[in-house]
Design an enzyme around this catalytic site. Structure first.
Site, PDB file in Angstrom:
ATOM      1  N   SER A  62       1.450 146.320 -11.611  1.00  0.00           N
ATOM      2  CA  SER A  62       1.267 147.335 -12.641  1.00  0.00           C
ATOM      3  C   SER A  62       0.952 148.694 -12.019  1.00  0.00           C
ATOM      4  O   SER A  62       1.753 149.216 -11.246  1.00  0.00           O
ATOM      5  CB  SER A  62       0.184 146.869 -13.618  1.00  0.00           C
ATOM      6  OG  SER A  62       0.164 147.664 -14.783  1.00  0.00           O
ATOM      7  N   ASP A  93       7.402 143.093 -22.110  1.00  0.00           N
ATOM      8  CA  ASP A  93       6.580 144.103 -21.441  1.00  0.00           C
ATOM      9  C   ASP A  93       7.222 145.466 -21.679  1.00  0.00           C
ATOM     10  O   ASP A  93       8.410 145.651 -21.378  1.00  0.00           O
ATOM     11  CB  ASP A  93       6.526 143.789 -19.939  1.00  0.00           C
ATOM     12  CG  ASP A  93       5.652 144.743 -19.149  1.00  0.00           C
ATOM     13  OD1 ASP A  93       5.114 145.711 -19.727  1.00  0.00           O
ATOM     14  OD2 ASP A  93       5.500 144.522 -17.932  1.00  0.00           O
ATOM     15  N   HIS A 105       3.400 141.463 -19.800  1.00  0.00           N
ATOM     16  CA  HIS A 105       2.766 142.241 -18.739  1.00  0.00           C
ATOM     17  C   HIS A 105       1.473 141.557 -18.304  1.00  0.00           C
ATOM     18  O   HIS A 105       0.726 141.018 -19.111  1.00  0.00           O
ATOM     19  CB  HIS A 105       2.460 143.652 -19.248  1.00  0.00           C
ATOM     20  CG  HIS A 105       2.007 144.585 -18.174  1.00  0.00           C
ATOM     21  ND1 HIS A 105       2.881 145.254 -17.350  1.00  0.00           N
ATOM     22  CD2 HIS A 105       0.762 144.951 -17.776  1.00  0.00           C
ATOM     23  CE1 HIS A 105       2.205 145.999 -16.505  1.00  0.00           C
ATOM     24  NE2 HIS A 105       0.913 145.834 -16.728  1.00  0.00           N
TER      25      HIS A 105
END
Length: 305
Positions: free
Chosen positions: A151, A245, A275
């Site tokens: 991320s 996501d 995610h």
């Protein structure tokens, strides 16, 4: 046709639905919530050693955690945790770092870079790059050296590869980007389709960006949005994306742009996952299975060294 969300993740999302939205929290409250999520990770394997150290940065020191495998280390890997540049710490990715160290026989160094909004862009990146340089000079062996993260950590890792290339920094042999932030464009199709996805949607990503880089005009900078950089000459990459996501499309686009620039890039997509799924290995069997896939992919990524 969109693949349905994995039932185990749907159950986790349903249980979390009653909580106040992340965007209503202070950074301190958000950090506490994310830390509480560590319990959704499976326990990683025991290693020869796991030790916390301090690393020098421009104006002080930051923390880091060194994972040493039982076998002779084959490579060194600098890992940058996720959390939207605002949350996360060394415990955030402890389990995954343990698996990488154990299964791949890598020395893994996880970096506790400073967080926004107290330390906005470029401080987290500066910390990450300083850590990478220190590891390359003082910790890495003769084997391959790589950098990666998930991320926001994937964003920092990608930016580190750009700095290493452009500033004649450490020679990097590979990069690993797990559902990375590569751009600030909220109009992509996956942002529209998954605007209110679990655990993050458009509102949460705006909240993260507003803390990390409050000036929208500066978000075009390649070190903030690596998708906007010239990508030739970067190390081979493995990129992981999730179907549910909002960041899915920018991860796919980054893999495509790397390939167009002549960089070897493999892409793994998990259509039913969301995610942050590597943080759910203790409660989502498909997430735990994805760790095995990641190990296999990283063995292939580094087999030429």
């Amino acid at each position: 046709m969109t693949t349905p969300v994995d039932p185990a993740i749907a159950a986790v999302a349903a249980a979390a639905a009653a909580a106040p939205p992340l965007t209503s929290l202070t950074p301190e409250q958000a950090r506490a919530r994310v830390a509480a999520g560590n319990s959704s990770c499976a326990n990683g394997p025991d290693l020869r050693s796991v030790r916390d150290i301090r690393l020098p940065v421009a104006d002080g020191q930051i923390g880091a955690r060194v994972y040493t495998p039982h076998a002779a280390p084959r490579a060194t890997f600098v890992y940058l945790h996720g959390g939207g540049w605002v949350t996360g710490d060394l415990d955030y990715s402890d389990e995954l770092c343990r698996f990488l160290a154990d299964r791949l026989a890598w020395t893994v160094v996880s970096v506790d870079y400073r967080l926004a909004p107290e330390h906005p862009f470029p401080t987290p990146l500066d910390d990450a790059y300083a850590a990478l340089r220190h590891v390359a000079a003082e910790i890495a062996g003769n084997g391959p050296l790589g950098v990666g993260g998930d991320s926001a950590g994937g964003n920092l890792a990608a930016a580190c590869t750009l700095r290493a290339r452009d500033e004649h920094g450490p020679r990097l042999d590979f990069q690993v980007l797990l559902y990375p932030v590569t751009d600030h464009d909220f109009t992509r199709a996956s942002y529209q389709t998954h605007a209110t996805a679990f655990p993050i949607g458009v509102a949460e990503m705006r909240w993260f960006w507003d803390h990390y880089l409050p000036d929208p005009e500066r978000r075009d900078l390649p070190l903030a949005s690596p998708l906007r950089a010239e990508l030739a000459g970067l190390p081979p990459a493995h990129i992981v994306v999730a179907g549910h996501d909002p960041l899915r499309d920018e991860g796919v686009a980054y893999a495509e742009r790397l390939r167009a620039a002549g960089v070897k890039a493999s892409l793994a997509e998990y259509p039913s996952l969301t995610h942050g799924f590597f943080r759910l290995t203790g409660v989502v069997p498909a997430a735990r299975a994805a760790v095995d896939d990641l190990i296999d992919a990283l063995q292939l990524l580094t087999e030429d060294h």
